[in-house]
Motif scaffolding. Structure first.
Motif, PDB file in Angstrom:
ATOM      1  N   LYS A 145       0.717  -1.215   0.009  1.00 46.24           N
ATOM      2  CA  LYS A 145      -0.016   0.199  -0.087  1.00 46.24           C
ATOM      3  C   LYS A 145       0.898   1.454   0.217  1.00 46.24           C
ATOM      4  CE  LYS A 145      -3.583   2.326   2.422  1.00 46.24           C
ATOM      5  NZ  LYS A 145      -4.594   2.418   3.593  1.00 46.24           N
ATOM      6  N   ALA A 146       1.804   1.259   0.723  1.00 43.55           N
ATOM      7  CA  ALA A 146       2.756   2.394   1.031  1.00 43.55           C
ATOM      8  C   ALA A 146       3.905   2.508  -0.210  1.00 43.55           C
ATOM      9  CB  ALA A 146       3.705   2.253   2.214  1.00 43.55           C
ATOM     10  N   LEU A 147       4.243   1.401  -0.812  1.00 43.24           N
ATOM     11  CA  LEU A 147       5.451   1.423  -1.912  1.00 43.24           C
ATOM     12  C   LEU A 147       4.930   0.909  -3.027  1.00 43.24           C
ATOM     13  CD1 LEU A 147       8.473   0.528   0.550  1.00 43.24           C
ATOM     14  CD2 LEU A 147       7.453   3.024  -0.105  1.00 43.24           C
ATOM     15  N   GLY A 148       4.068   0.288  -3.274  1.00 42.31           N
ATOM     16  CA  GLY A 148       3.668  -0.318  -4.577  1.00 42.31           C
ATOM     17  C   GLY A 148       3.783   0.566  -5.933  1.00 42.31           C
ATOM     18  N   GLN A 149       3.246   1.716  -5.838  1.00 37.77           N
ATOM     19  CA  GLN A 149       3.566   2.508  -6.964  1.00 37.77           C
ATOM     20  C   GLN A 149       4.883   2.977  -7.220  1.00 37.77           C
ATOM     21  OE1 GLN A 149       0.948   3.324  -9.323  1.00 37.77           O
ATOM     22  NE2 GLN A 149       2.804   3.731 -10.399  1.00 37.77           N
ATOM     23  N   ASP A 150       5.461   3.429  -6.053  1.00 36.90           N
ATOM     24  CA  ASP A 150       7.022   3.635  -6.187  1.00 36.90           C
ATOM     25  C   ASP A 150       7.765   2.489  -6.825  1.00 36.90           C
ATOM     26  OD1 ASP A 150       6.753   6.105  -5.106  1.00 36.90           O
ATOM     27  OD2 ASP A 150       7.142   5.583  -3.037  1.00 36.90           O
ATOM     28  N   THR A 151       7.405   1.390  -6.450  1.00 34.19           N
ATOM     29  CA  THR A 151       8.131   0.066  -6.894  1.00 34.19           C
ATOM     30  C   THR A 151       7.954  -0.245  -8.627  1.00 34.19           C
ATOM     31  OG1 THR A 151       8.108  -0.913  -4.680  1.00 34.19           O
ATOM     32  CG2 THR A 151       8.552  -2.236  -6.682  1.00 34.19           C
ATOM     33  N   ALA A 152       6.611   0.072  -8.824  1.00 36.28           N
ATOM     34  CA  ALA A 152       6.386  -0.045 -10.192  1.00 36.28           C
ATOM     35  C   ALA A 152       7.115   1.143 -11.167  1.00 36.28           C
ATOM     36  CB  ALA A 152       4.648   0.017 -10.526  1.00 36.28           C
ATOM     37  N   ASN A 153       7.160   2.330 -10.552  1.00 35.78           N
ATOM     38  CA  ASN A 153       7.888   3.209 -11.560  1.00 35.78           C
ATOM     39  C   ASN A 153       9.156   3.054 -11.351  1.00 35.78           C
ATOM     40  OD1 ASN A 153       5.525   4.673 -11.294  1.00 35.78           O
ATOM     41  ND2 ASN A 153       5.954   6.147  -9.683  1.00 35.78           N
ATOM     42  N   LEU A 170       9.999   0.488 -14.081  1.00 40.57           N
ATOM     43  CA  LEU A 170       9.965   1.130 -15.496  1.00 40.57           C
ATOM     44  C   LEU A 170      11.215   2.007 -15.635  1.00 40.57           C
ATOM     45  CD1 LEU A 170       6.305   2.246 -15.596  1.00 40.57           C
ATOM     46  CD2 LEU A 170       7.300   0.433 -16.864  1.00 40.57           C
ATOM     47  N   GLU A 171      11.876   2.703 -14.371  1.00 43.59           N
ATOM     48  CA  GLU A 171      12.881   3.348 -14.669  1.00 43.59           C
ATOM     49  C   GLU A 171      14.085   2.546 -14.964  1.00 43.59           C
ATOM     50  OE1 GLU A 171      15.721   6.082 -11.501  1.00 43.59           O
ATOM     51  OE2 GLU A 171      13.699   6.027 -11.288  1.00 43.59           O
ATOM     52  N   CYS A 172      14.423   1.622 -14.329  1.00 43.79           N
ATOM     53  CA  CYS A 172      15.570   0.557 -14.204  1.00 43.79           C
ATOM     54  C   CYS A 172      15.377  -0.416 -15.561  1.00 43.79           C
ATOM     55  CB  CYS A 172      15.648   0.010 -12.973  1.00 43.79           C
ATOM     56  SG  CYS A 172      15.995   1.042 -11.537  1.00 43.79           S
ATOM     57  N   PHE A 173      14.310  -0.545 -15.963  1.00 44.55           N
ATOM     58  CA  PHE A 173      14.170  -1.681 -17.172  1.00 44.55           C
ATOM     59  C   PHE A 173      13.127  -0.839 -17.984  1.00 44.55           C
ATOM     60  CE2 PHE A 173      15.142  -4.205 -13.207  1.00 44.55           C
ATOM     61  CZ  PHE A 173      15.702  -5.197 -13.763  1.00 44.55           C
ATOM     62  N   PRO A 174      13.811   0.114 -18.670  1.00 50.00           N
ATOM     63  CA  PRO A 174      12.692   0.909 -19.640  1.00 50.00           C
ATOM     64  C   PRO A 174      12.333   0.227 -20.834  1.00 50.00           C
ATOM     65  CG  PRO A 174      15.282   1.660 -19.551  1.00 50.00           C
ATOM     66  CD  PRO A 174      15.134   0.674 -18.429  1.00 50.00           C
ATOM     67  N   LYS A 175      11.261   0.345 -21.276  1.00 49.12           N
ATOM     68  CA  LYS A 175      10.491  -0.352 -22.446  1.00 49.12           C
ATOM     69  C   LYS A 175      11.411   0.210 -23.677  1.00 49.12           C
ATOM     70  CE  LYS A 175       5.863   0.257 -20.752  1.00 49.12           C
ATOM     71  NZ  LYS A 175       4.433   0.826 -20.873  1.00 49.12           N
ATOM     72  N   GLY A 176      11.366  -0.841 -24.501  1.00 45.22           N
ATOM     73  CA  GLY A 176      12.473  -0.784 -25.789  1.00 45.22           C
ATOM     74  C   GLY A 176      13.902  -1.035 -25.347  1.00 45.22           C
ATOM     75  N   VAL A 177      14.286  -1.215 -24.203  1.00 47.09           N
ATOM     76  CA  VAL A 177      15.547  -1.354 -24.126  1.00 47.09           C
ATOM     77  C   VAL A 177      15.720  -2.796 -23.497  1.00 47.09           C
ATOM     78  CG1 VAL A 177      17.490  -0.665 -22.436  1.00 47.09           C
ATOM     79  CG2 VAL A 177      16.301   1.139 -23.183  1.00 47.09           C
ATOM     80  N   GLN A 178      16.773  -3.614 -24.081  1.00 47.84           N
ATOM     81  CA  GLN A 178      17.215  -5.025 -23.840  1.00 47.84           C
ATOM     82  C   GLN A 178      17.620  -5.146 -22.420  1.00 47.84           C
ATOM     83  OE1 GLN A 178      16.733  -7.716 -25.685  1.00 47.84           O
ATOM     84  NE2 GLN A 178      17.086  -8.973 -24.156  1.00 47.84           N
ATOM     85  N   SER A 179      16.695  -5.806 -21.558  1.00 44.28           N
ATOM     86  CA  SER A 179      16.916  -6.098 -20.495  1.00 44.28           C
ATOM     87  C   SER A 179      18.199  -7.090 -20.138  1.00 44.28           C
ATOM     88  CB  SER A 179      16.036  -7.103 -19.470  1.00 44.28           C
ATOM     89  OG  SER A 179      16.334  -7.257 -18.187  1.00 44.28           O
ATOM     90  N   ASP A 180      19.008  -6.457 -19.183  1.00 45.68           N
ATOM     91  CA  ASP A 180      20.247  -7.380 -18.832  1.00 45.68           C
ATOM     92  C   ASP A 180      20.280  -8.499 -18.112  1.00 45.68           C
ATOM     93  OD1 ASP A 180      19.990  -6.022 -16.410  1.00 45.68           O
ATOM     94  OD2 ASP A 180      22.103  -4.970 -16.660  1.00 45.68           O
ATOM     95  N   ALA A 181      18.784  -8.892 -17.626  1.00 46.78           N
ATOM     96  CA  ALA A 181      18.558  -9.892 -16.895  1.00 46.78           C
ATOM     97  C   ALA A 181      17.077 -10.603 -17.059  1.00 46.78           C
ATOM     98  CB  ALA A 181      18.802  -9.696 -15.306  1.00 46.78           C
ATOM     99  N   SER A 182      17.062 -11.628 -17.232  1.00 47.87           N
ATOM    100  CA  SER A 182      15.696 -12.203 -17.149  1.00 47.87           C
ATOM    101  C   SER A 182      14.836 -12.185 -15.813  1.00 47.87           C
ATOM    102  CB  SER A 182      15.766 -13.683 -18.209  1.00 47.87           C
ATOM    103  OG  SER A 182      16.411 -14.402 -17.113  1.00 47.87           O
ATOM    104  N   SER A 183      15.568 -12.436 -14.915  1.00 42.28           N
ATOM    105  CA  SER A 183      14.793 -12.380 -13.664  1.00 42.28           C
ATOM    106  C   SER A 183      16.055 -11.912 -12.393  1.00 42.28           C
ATOM    107  CB  SER A 183      14.452 -13.688 -13.348  1.00 42.28           C
ATOM    108  OG  SER A 183      15.606 -14.684 -13.133  1.00 42.28           O
ATOM    109  N   PHE A 184      15.459 -11.616 -11.633  1.00 46.08           N
ATOM    110  CA  PHE A 184      16.493 -11.207 -10.407  1.00 46.08           C
ATOM    111  C   PHE A 184      15.716 -11.448  -9.003  1.00 46.08           C
ATOM    112  CE2 PHE A 184      14.535  -7.140 -11.062  1.00 46.08           C
ATOM    113  CZ  PHE A 184      14.210  -6.477  -9.834  1.00 46.08           C
ATOM    114  N   PHE A 202      15.249   0.954  -4.848  1.00 49.79           N
ATOM    115  CA  PHE A 202      14.455   0.232  -3.828  1.00 49.79           C
ATOM    116  C   PHE A 202      14.819   0.495  -2.169  1.00 49.79           C
ATOM    117  CE2 PHE A 202      12.080  -3.405  -1.770  1.00 49.79           C
ATOM    118  CZ  PHE A 202      10.830  -3.136  -2.132  1.00 49.79           C
ATOM    119  N   SER A 203      16.270   0.399  -2.270  1.00 51.62           N
ATOM    120  CA  SER A 203      16.828   0.608  -0.803  1.00 51.62           C
ATOM    121  C   SER A 203      16.799   1.886  -0.279  1.00 51.62           C
ATOM    122  CB  SER A 203      18.250  -0.077  -0.891  1.00 51.62           C
ATOM    123  OG  SER A 203      18.367  -1.394  -1.451  1.00 51.62           O
TER     124      SER A 203
END
Length: 130
Positions: A47-55, A58-72, A103-104
């Motif tokens: 409730k407190a951090l859900g939207q911040d986490t989603a944002n 999106l900032e760290c794994f931007p759309k259109g940019v190849q991800s450097d990890a499939s999971s973490f 996140f930290s």
């Protein structure tokens, strides 16, 4: 890019430390994720951090940019102050480190009194799909 977020798993029993293996820390959290205390904290956390986490995703794994990890996997302890301690992310790539650092830096709800001395273990497992 589609991001699947696994609900964080919270630990409420025997303490583990940052020196333990990642698997041990994850297993510990998963073993007690359904406890009443863990469920209450989980609801408060998202409730407190859900939207911040989603944002942040999106900032760290931007759309259109190849991800450097499939999971973490991200593990940490929520300290009495609401800060995180004993933070670890694997694999440690530029994108996962971006998430871990951002996140930290968030202010977390304080853990229940029973965890204020040791911190409340938290694990987030993310799968990145495109």
């Amino acid at each position: 890019m589609k991001v699947l977020i696994a609900i964080p798993l919270l630990s409420v029993s025997v303490a583990t430390s940052a020196g333990d293996s990642l698997a041990a820390r994850v297993d510990h959290a998963k073993a007690v994720e359904n406890s009443p205390v863990g469920q209450l904290y989980q609801r408060e956390l998202w409730k407190a951090l859900g939207q911040d986490t989603a944002n942040l995703m999106l900032e760290c794994f931007p759309k259109g940019v190849q991800s450097d990890a499939s999971s973490f996997t991200f593990v940490a302890n929520v300290l009495a102050s609401g800060a995180l301690g004993e933070v670890r992310v694997e694999p440690g790539t530029p994108m996962t480190t971006c998430f871990s650092t951002g996140f930290s830096a968030l202010e977390f709800p304080r853990p229940p009194a029973s965890f204020r001395k040791t911190g409340l273990p938290l694990v987030i497992q993310m799968e990145i799909t495109e």
